[in-house]
Design an enzyme around this catalytic site. Structure first.
Site, short mmCIF file in Angstrom:
data_model
loop_
_atom_site.label_atom_id
_atom_site.label_comp_id
_atom_site.label_asym_id
_atom_site.label_seq_id
_atom_site.Cartn_x
_atom_site.Cartn_y
_atom_site.Cartn_z
N GLU A 184 15.21 -14.19 -0.33
CA GLU A 184 15.59 -15.32 0.54
C GLU A 184 14.35 -16.23 0.90
O GLU A 184 14.67 -17.47 0.94
CB GLU A 184 16.09 -14.46 1.72
CG GLU A 184 16.76 -15.41 2.81
CD GLU A 184 16.85 -14.61 4.09
OE1 GLU A 184 17.75 -13.91 4.27
OE2 GLU A 184 16.06 -15.14 4.87
N ASP A 223 0.77 -1.20 0.16
CA ASP A 223 -0.15 -0.12 -0.02
C ASP A 223 0.84 1.24 0.03
O ASP A 223 1.90 1.52 0.79
CB ASP A 223 -0.83 0.04 1.31
CG ASP A 223 -1.87 1.03 1.48
OD1 ASP A 223 -2.76 0.96 0.41
OD2 ASP A 223 -1.86 1.77 2.35
C1 GLC Z 1 -4.30 2.95 -0.67
C2 GLC Z 1 -5.27 2.18 -0.37
C3 GLC Z 1 -6.46 3.31 -0.10
C4 GLC Z 1 -6.27 3.60 1.21
C5 GLC Z 1 -4.70 4.39 1.37
C6 GLC Z 1 -4.44 4.61 2.59
O1 GLC Z 1 -4.34 4.18 -1.60
O2 GLC Z 1 -5.84 1.51 -1.66
O3 GLC Z 1 -7.93 2.24 0.18
O4 GLC Z 1 -6.97 4.56 1.80
O5 GLC Z 1 -4.01 3.65 0.65
O6 GLC Z 1 -3.96 3.59 3.35
#
Ligand code: GLC
Length: 548
Positions: free
Chosen positions: A257, A207
């Site tokens: 790894e 993310d």
């Molecule tokens: C990313 C995710 C989104 C979230 C953001 C903060 O963009 O896809 O849904 O709100 O990160 O974590």
């Protein structure tokens, strides 16, 4: 026998756990719900699933606010359920990716609670980004940075006497940013990767992969930041900074790894909203295996724009030895069956409150969504599908304000509705209180039209969106994954056409007249006609391979 790594041509199905299937009847999807639908996913013909965050969380941002990276949210199940899911998915021939959120934790995470209780300057505070405020009494935020969800990116804590430091949150104030200059933070994530690898996962979706590194000078932003980091800014103080690549290499070493030790090919895919020229840097052989291709996702229904986005992604990926990825929808954007029905100048990225309903041509949207999906599945590389797109689900943009859950709604001062319209629970059955999602009313209401779009309603129906996806995925496996070549064909200005190495030709008609069907065996069409490719239609035709 094919020896290429599995992810190079994989079709990955994205599951938003709260909205997929509710086995325990509490109105929210769960791990057992996913387990109960693995047979459906295997039959659909995908290679892997990506599960959005399922960790303990106050769910202020749908789980992207993680309170404990090594457990499962009690509402979704527990670790035993997760392990059972992993084993069962593997038994179905499905690989599993989990979502890892390294840029920020939840404010409920033990580390943040510790940081709040600790003194300014302490080791506990150094895991996050705390700074004194500006102005004589420190009452001004340290920089003018804005949260992606609206409002300032800093909140002040109370360190006594009404004074206190500020902490950084690029997203909601309950999502404090971690300090990636801190060795303990880096070591902790190595260990979290290993924790999930030990439980059997095959990969990770990372993310906000372009956000962890901040300019140590903390300068003010010169320009406005766009929503969700869709930004083309250069030298930005917190997006896409050079230091990110060192972190990428560290993680890749952990994964390599583990791949050697387990014999599994464990991969990671970056969610990085970066300019196209930056994207290949994330894909160097010692960094990410893949990155999402947001340039393609935001491409309007336009032949030239689609061709450019395809060319850029294929060239960029090939230059660094990776394959491109293709996505039309995810849990953060308006569903493409609706997007493609809007005039090109409507800014769907601002998450409109009710949507410009009078401008929507829903039929055109669905026609184009079907064609775009076939285009996507004909391309070399890997495909990420978002749950429900195989049913042709539209954005539910008339959700009543009282059910909205996305922090964007509150943080924007109710100026923007947010992303709930693409997160409405999946209809599995034609009837019933939640169209087969579960036994209780779902956490977001489904529109009545969902019944006729359900899995039950579409299964076995020739020409349904679901059967089109099933056939396309089968044909893709048979004809489109054994090589990575794509040769453009010139069939006119309003036609996108290319031939794959197997001889399959894919044509998309963006024009207003019917297009003659290319000679050969028609394998599949998006519009159900085999004599011609109509406006907004796509066809796959098996032609003789050109000599040589
Ligand atoms: C990313 C995710 C989104 C979230 C953001 C903060 O963009 O896809 O849904 O709100 O990160 O974590």
């Amino acid at each position: 026998m094919r020896t290429v790594p599995w992810w190079r041509h994989a079709v990955v199905y994205q599951i938003y756990p709260r909205s997929f299937a509710d086995a325990n009847g509490d109105g929210t999807g769960d791990v057992d719900g996913i387990r109960s639908r693995l047979g459906y996913l295997a039959e659909l013909g995908v290679d892997a699933i990506w599960i959005c965050p399922w960790y303990p969380s106050p769910l202020n941002d749908g789980g992207y606010d993680v309170a404990d990276y090594r457990d499962i949210h009690p509402r979704f199940g527990d670790l035993d359920d997760a392990e059972a899911l992993l084993a069962e998915a593997h038994a179905h021939g499905l690989r599993v990716l989990v979502d890892l959120v390294p840029n920020h934790t939840s404010s409920e995470h033990a580390w943040f609670r510790e940081a709040l209780a600790a003194e300014p300057g302490s080791a506990a505070r150094d895991r996050y980004i705390f700074r004194p405020g500006r102005g004589a009494d420190g009452s001004e935020p340290p920089t003018n940075w804005k949260s992606v969800f609206g409002g300032p990116a800093w909140s002040r804590v109370d360190d006594g006497d009404g004074a206190g430091e500020w902490f950084l949150h690029l997203f909601d104030s309950t999502q404090p940013d971690l300090n990636w200059e801190n060795d303990e933070v880096r070591a902790e994530f190595d260990s979290i990767f290993r924790f999930w690898i030990d439980r059997g996962v095959d990969g990770f979706r990372i993310d906000v992969a372009h956000g962890m590194v901040k300019d140590p000078e903390f300068p003010d932003l010169g320009q406005d930041q766009e929503l969700l980091g869709i930004t083309l800014l250069r030298d930005h103080p917190h997006w896409d900074r050079d230091g990110i690549h060192e972190i990428n290499r560290r993680w890749r070493a952990v994964l390599d790894e583990a791949s050697r030790a387990t014999g599994r090919e464990i991969m990671m895919v970056a969610e990085a909203w970066v300019p196209p020229e930056s994207a290949p840097l994330y894909l160097r052989p010692d960094e990410y295996h893949q990155a999402f291709n947001f340039e393609f996702l935001v491409t309007p229904w336009d032949r030239g724009a689609a061709a450019t986005a395809i060319d850029t992604a294929t060239t960029n990926a090939a230059n660094v030895g990776s394959t491109p990825t293709w996505t039309l929808s995810n849990h953060d954007v308006m569903r493409h069956a609706t997007r493609f029905g809007l005039p090109a100048d409507v800014n769907w990225r601002t998450w409109p409150i009710t949507g410009p309903a009078d401008l929507l041509d829903a039929d055109a949207g669905l026609r184009r969504a079907r064609a775009a999906a076939m285009l996507l599945m004909a391309l070399p590389g890997s495909v990420y599908l978002y749950q429900g797109e195989e049913l042709g689900l539209p954005e539910v943009w008339d959700l009543p304000p009282e059910v909205l859950d996305d922090p964007v709604w509150e943080n924007s001062g109710h100026a923007q509705k947010g992303r709930d319209g693409c997160r409405v629970p999946i209809p599995w059955a034609t009837d019933g209180p939640s169209f087969g999602f579960g036994d209780a009313a779902p956490w977001l209401p489904q529109p009545p039209s969902f019944g006729a779009m359900s899995v039950e309603a579409q299964s076995g129906v020739v020409g349904s969106v679901l059967e089109m996806y099933r056939t396309a995925l089968r044909l893709r496996r048979d004809h489109l994954v054994d090589d990575e070549t794509l040769d453009w064909l010139d069939l006119g200005d309003s036609v996108l056409a290319f031939r794959r190495g197997s001889g399959v030709v894919c044509v998309v008609n963006y024009g207003s007249d019917d297009l003659r069907m290319p000679a050969g065996e028609v394998l599949l069409t998006s519009a159900g006609r085999t004599d011609a490719v109509p406006t907004d239609g796509c066809a796959w035709v098996l032609t003789d391979r050109p000599a040589g």
